[in-house]
Design an enzyme around this catalytic site. Sequence first.
Site, PDB file in Angstrom:
ATOM      1  N   ASP A   1      -1.348  -0.603  13.361  1.00  0.00           N
ATOM      2  CA  ASP A   1      -0.453  -1.736  13.102  1.00  0.00           C
ATOM      3  C   ASP A   1       0.107  -2.306  14.400  1.00  0.00           C
ATOM      4  OD1 ASP A   1      -0.927  -1.488  10.437  1.00  0.00           O
ATOM      5  OD2 ASP A   1       1.023  -0.664   9.904  1.00  0.00           O
TER       6      ASP A   1
ATOM      7  N   GLY B   1       0.813  -1.207   0.000  1.00  0.00           N
ATOM      8  CA  GLY B   1       0.000   0.000   0.000  1.00  0.00           C
ATOM      9  C   GLY B   1       0.845   1.256   0.000  1.00  0.00           C
TER      10      GLY B   1
END
Length: 434
Positions: free
Chosen positions: A320, A93
Amino acid sequence: MDYLDLGPYSSASGTVRLPGSKSISNRVLLLAALAEGETTITNLLDSDDTRVMLDALGKLGVKLARDGDTCVVTGTRGAFTAKTADLFLGNAGTAVRPLTAALAVNGGDYRVHGVPRMHERPIGDLVDGLRQIGAQIDYELSEGYPPLRIKPATISVDAPIRVRGDVSSQFLTALLMTLPLVKAKDGQAVVEVDGELISKPYVDITIRLMARFGVTVERDGWQRFVVPAGVRYRSPGRIMVEGDASSASYFLAAGALGGGPLRVEGVGRASIQGDVGFANALMQMGANVTMGDDWIDVRGIGHDRGKLEPIDMDFNLIPDAAMTIAVAALFANGTSTLRNIASWRVKETDRIAAMATELRKVGAIVEEGPDYLVVTPPEKLTPNAAIDTYDDHRMAMCFSLVSLGGVPVRINDPKCVGKTFPDYFDRFAALAKA
């Protein structure tokens, strides 16, 4: 299928030097490629995600000279020389979103695609933003998702660009990094964010790195950003990539669960990455944490009860690193709740579903919501669980921590860590002890 058996381990201690940050590495590579002048990047991460970015930049005509973790990039002064290219960007990404924006204003014919999972990860909000300034981008398969066809277009910025902020902060990052390359009325482009912006620290990384390359973004809160347009990025000459704070989370947790002392070098108080906030979450759970400018120490749990305290926290800023908290919650003395993690659904896999499934394998009771996870630890961890990793590097690294609970655990497809940390398991094994 490949697998790796870990543990049982009873302690973890030592020192680990972190590889370069993925988020910083790919941003710096693109900024250096677009800048005027030559940039020497040191401590550049060597991983799947950085390799696809380097490969793409090479195909676009950028001159690159790589030597170990150093890369010398000769900038293109704002425009890639290759006007046609077919770019495979894996599941990165941090490569596909910013490159899509840069290519949309480059006046060429490009195809951008990746692995099947990348074609399930949304990019429609970014494309909508780019179309507002005249970009010609078509979807090849499904509306709102890669693969993309990018065509030459007349780009003009004469009104604020609106972009959603609640799916991925990378859409905003991509626009901010690209807008200096285009001309705009009054010499500035304005981006307005619809909805709550998630992962704000990652946008802060973008703005700080743009400033290193000579472009200052002004922001009004997190809803309105003003970018100088029609200007040129200037190389800072040399730039060092700091250690990856998301990757630090596994070792910091290991230092808490395995007693430590365990020192992580490469991130600390001076870090520009929001994921250093993981250390604060770990402290809330009772871990004994100290921090310097570029290091963090963990020495087990700071009380004599032997278990972490449960946590109930909004993890919107550090999604994350929050995955590591979900696994650390297995070692708490009560139920933990991770809130505001909807972005997990559109990451390398649907991380909420995957995390819930795998936590149950080791005995946890898990409630899975649209944007939250509730984890109740078991009395005893289930030994020999075979953890599926869903081609998601963070699933593999998180669940290595189960082995510190005195039970063996099997990690399926361990090579998926190559996305950001190819030698993770070697580093982990050097610190964990039976």
